[in-house]
Design an enzyme around this catalytic site. Sequence first.
Site, PDB file in Angstrom:
ATOM      1  N   CYS A   6      -6.533   2.320   5.255  1.00 39.92           N
ATOM      2  CA  CYS A   6      -7.321   1.131   5.832  1.00 39.92           C
ATOM      3  C   CYS A   6      -6.784   0.691   7.419  1.00 39.92           C
ATOM      4  O   CYS A   6      -5.822   1.147   7.627  1.00 39.92           O
ATOM      5  CB  CYS A   6      -7.073   0.158   4.866  1.00 39.92           C
ATOM      6  SG  CYS A   6      -5.430  -0.775   4.965  1.00 39.92           S
ATOM      7  N   GLU A  12       0.888   4.139   1.874  1.00 45.55           N
ATOM      8  CA  GLU A  12       1.417   4.422   3.132  1.00 45.55           C
ATOM      9  C   GLU A  12       2.539   3.571   3.636  1.00 45.55           C
ATOM     10  O   GLU A  12       3.369   3.982   3.984  1.00 45.55           O
ATOM     11  CB  GLU A  12       0.253   4.151   4.147  1.00 45.55           C
ATOM     12  CG  GLU A  12      -1.023   5.087   3.699  1.00 45.55           C
ATOM     13  CD  GLU A  12      -1.844   4.146   3.079  1.00 45.55           C
ATOM     14  OE1 GLU A  12      -3.306   4.302   3.319  1.00 45.55           O
ATOM     15  OE2 GLU A  12      -1.768   3.531   2.258  1.00 45.55           O
ATOM     16  N   HIS A  26       0.777  -1.088  -0.037  1.00 49.10           N
ATOM     17  CA  HIS A  26      -0.004   0.032  -0.095  1.00 49.10           C
ATOM     18  C   HIS A  26       0.677   1.233   0.045  1.00 49.10           C
ATOM     19  O   HIS A  26       1.879   1.214   0.627  1.00 49.10           O
ATOM     20  CB  HIS A  26      -0.840  -0.131   1.058  1.00 49.10           C
ATOM     21  CG  HIS A  26      -2.141  -1.007   1.297  1.00 49.10           C
ATOM     22  ND1 HIS A  26      -3.190  -0.893   1.714  1.00 49.10           N
ATOM     23  CD2 HIS A  26      -2.129  -2.267   0.638  1.00 49.10           C
ATOM     24  CE1 HIS A  26      -3.919  -1.730   1.736  1.00 49.10           C
ATOM     25  NE2 HIS A  26      -3.390  -2.681   0.771  1.00 49.10           N
TER      26      HIS A  26
END
Length: 143
Positions: A77, A49, A47
């Site tokens: 998330c 991040e 992801h």
Amino acid sequence: MQLALDLAREAARDGDVPVGAVVIGADGAVLGRGRNLREHGGDPLAHAEVEAMRQAAAGQGSWNLADCTLVVTLEPCPMCAGACLQTHIGRIVFGAWDAKLGACGSVWDIPRDPHVGSFPEVYGGVCEDECAHLLADFFSPRR
């Protein structure tokens, strides 16, 4: 946020969900950049991040990002919100809210959970329209 949006557009061009992220140091310098790479690299944990925080930690030689800000185009998330807590990131700034998997205020609020020891500041809705349109434009032909 504009740099994160540029990274999100790169992800979309490669067929990944258009999410981009940057980690900013206390002095305002960009310490890490990331974009979704799940499709590109076949890595379910890639992801934006996580990629940005990994790069920032490697660059400063420490996992502790307490003096840093994560700027991301989509609300993190649960996995990414947890990763923020594990790095002790000081601030999370995001664009579009995520009504399905948002974990910084929408569906869950992991950073503000009283059972955890790290409490980053959270600011959502920054450049929200632009971030949301990028996601909608990506998913529209796929639905």
